[in-house]
Design an enzyme around this catalytic site. Structure first.
Site, PDB file in Angstrom:
ATOM      1  N   VAL A  63     -55.215 -69.443  72.900  1.00 27.72           N
ATOM      2  CA  VAL A  63     -54.175 -69.297  73.926  1.00 27.72           C
ATOM      3  C   VAL A  63     -53.903 -67.846  74.288  1.00 27.72           C
ATOM      4  O   VAL A  63     -53.190 -67.573  75.264  1.00 27.72           O
ATOM      5  CB  VAL A  63     -52.855 -69.976  73.486  1.00 27.72           C
ATOM      6  CG1 VAL A  63     -53.032 -71.485  73.371  1.00 27.72           C
ATOM      7  CG2 VAL A  63     -52.325 -69.369  72.185  1.00 27.72           C
ATOM      8  N   ASN A  89     -46.441 -74.701  70.908  1.00 28.97           N
ATOM      9  CA  ASN A  89     -46.211 -74.615  69.473  1.00 28.97           C
ATOM     10  C   ASN A  89     -47.036 -73.523  68.800  1.00 28.97           C
ATOM     11  O   ASN A  89     -46.670 -73.058  67.717  1.00 28.97           O
ATOM     12  CB  ASN A  89     -46.537 -75.962  68.823  1.00 28.97           C
ATOM     13  CG  ASN A  89     -46.581 -75.882  67.313  1.00 28.97           C
ATOM     14  OD1 ASN A  89     -45.552 -75.750  66.650  1.00 28.97           O
ATOM     15  ND2 ASN A  89     -47.790 -75.936  66.746  1.00 28.97           N
ATOM     16  N   SER A 141     -38.029 -70.366  66.263  1.00 30.26           N
ATOM     17  CA  SER A 141     -37.751 -70.270  64.822  1.00 30.26           C
ATOM     18  C   SER A 141     -36.343 -69.740  64.626  1.00 30.26           C
ATOM     19  O   SER A 141     -35.800 -69.040  65.493  1.00 30.26           O
ATOM     20  CB  SER A 141     -38.753 -69.317  64.160  1.00 30.26           C
ATOM     21  OG  SER A 141     -38.368 -69.008  62.832  1.00 30.26           O
ATOM     22  N   TYR A 155     -42.327 -60.578  63.854  1.00 28.51           N
ATOM     23  CA  TYR A 155     -42.283 -62.027  64.094  1.00 28.51           C
ATOM     24  C   TYR A 155     -40.905 -62.427  64.609  1.00 28.51           C
ATOM     25  O   TYR A 155     -40.791 -63.169  65.589  1.00 28.51           O
ATOM     26  CB  TYR A 155     -42.592 -62.754  62.788  1.00 28.51           C
ATOM     27  CG  TYR A 155     -42.477 -64.261  62.865  1.00 28.51           C
ATOM     28  CD1 TYR A 155     -43.474 -65.024  63.460  1.00 28.51           C
ATOM     29  CD2 TYR A 155     -41.376 -64.918  62.318  1.00 28.51           C
ATOM     30  CE1 TYR A 155     -43.384 -66.406  63.523  1.00 28.51           C
ATOM     31  CE2 TYR A 155     -41.268 -66.300  62.375  1.00 28.51           C
ATOM     32  CZ  TYR A 155     -42.274 -67.036  62.977  1.00 28.51           C
ATOM     33  OH  TYR A 155     -42.171 -68.418  63.035  1.00 28.51           O
ATOM     34  N   LYS A 159     -40.012 -64.180  68.319  1.00 26.49           N
ATOM     35  CA  LYS A 159     -39.365 -65.493  68.404  1.00 26.49           C
ATOM     36  C   LYS A 159     -38.035 -65.404  69.161  1.00 26.49           C
ATOM     37  O   LYS A 159     -37.665 -66.329  69.895  1.00 26.49           O
ATOM     38  CB  LYS A 159     -39.164 -66.077  67.006  1.00 26.49           C
ATOM     39  CG  LYS A 159     -40.448 -66.568  66.356  1.00 26.49           C
ATOM     40  CD  LYS A 159     -41.122 -67.658  67.187  1.00 26.49           C
ATOM     41  CE  LYS A 159     -42.328 -68.261  66.489  1.00 26.49           C
ATOM     42  NZ  LYS A 159     -42.951 -69.341  67.286  1.00 26.49           N
TER      43      LYS A 159
END
Length: 251
Positions: A63, A89, A141, A155, A159
């Site tokens: 992706v 996802n 998340s 991360y 998110k």
């Protein structure tokens, strides 16, 4: 909840939440498109879907590559002539801190997978979702809400950005009848850490949860995704559904 005659595209579908989601939609009668890079694991998910429902369309793709994203949408429309639900996802994590110098080297990779890929897929999928009055569920998340560990600063940042992009998308697409929602899991048993080369167990990274330090199974998150994609959630858009065993109550 029946998804008969609905076409559902799931990225990051080779394991964890993505795999559980693909199988659940197949069980509910959907035509499922499963997308991931790991061909071996995709084959296993294909078999699991076929056992409970229709054989899914399998697309081996990255992706992060624009040509692959175009192929994902083109192959889906060529096969089914429509798209009803997009489940973004696919995601990765990397460890790195400002002071150890590792956050910069991982940031581009995190941005490309966790955010840019979603933007690109959403852009290409939107015209088809408008035609079907479909919807999008983005898997974010609780790391986008709170900082669970400084090792995962990059991360957490991606998110948080994903969740905000989801709200922007919901606002833009709402006049066209397309809903966009967010699922923000807490600690879940998956191979996201293993895929990142991190040997730490999910229980150790997650910290404590209010429900006796419980870690969720992927199927629990899949149930929530299924609900948000269904007609039972037809009045819900721009919302962030947390499933974290009470992690945010303690952290």
């Amino acid at each position: 909840m029946s998804f008969n005659n609905k076409v559902v595209l799931v990225t990051g579908a080779s394991s964890g939440i993505g795999a559980a989601t693909a199988v659940l939609f197949a069980k509910e009668g959907a035509d499922v498109v499963i997308v991931a890079r790991n061909e071996v694991k995709l084959k296993e998910v294909e078999e699991d879907c076929t056992k409970v429902g229709k054989k899914p369309l399998v697309i081996k793709a990255d992706v992060c590559k624009d040509d692959d994203v175009k192929r994902i949408i083109n192959d889906t429309i060529e096969k089914f002539n429509k798209l009803d639900v997009l489940i973004n996802n696919a995601g990765i994590t990397r460890f790195g801190r400002i002071l150890d110098g590792k956050i910069t080297e991982s940031f581009d990779e995190l941005i490309n997978t966790n955010l840019r890929a979603v933007v690109k897929l959403t852009t290409l999928a939107a015209p088809f979702l408008i035609k079907t009055k479909g919807n999008i569920v983005n898997v974010s998340s609780i790391a986008g809400i709170t900082i669970n560990t400084i090792n995962m600063g990059g991360y957490c940042t991606t998110k948080a950005a994903l969740s905000h992009f989801s709200r922007v998308s919901a606002l833009e697409l709402a006049p066209h009848g397309v809903r966009v929602n967010i699922v923000s899991p807490g600690p879940v048993y998956s191979d996201i850490l293993e895929n990142a080369g991190i040997t730490t167990k999910v229980e150790d990274v997650a910290g404590k949860t209010a429900l006796n330090n419980r870690v969720s199974e992927p199927e629990e998150i899949a149930d929530l995704i299924l609900f948000l994609a269904s007609e039972k959630a037809k009045g819900i858009t721009g919302s962030d559904y947390v499933s974290d065993n009470g992690y945010l109550l303690l952290n």
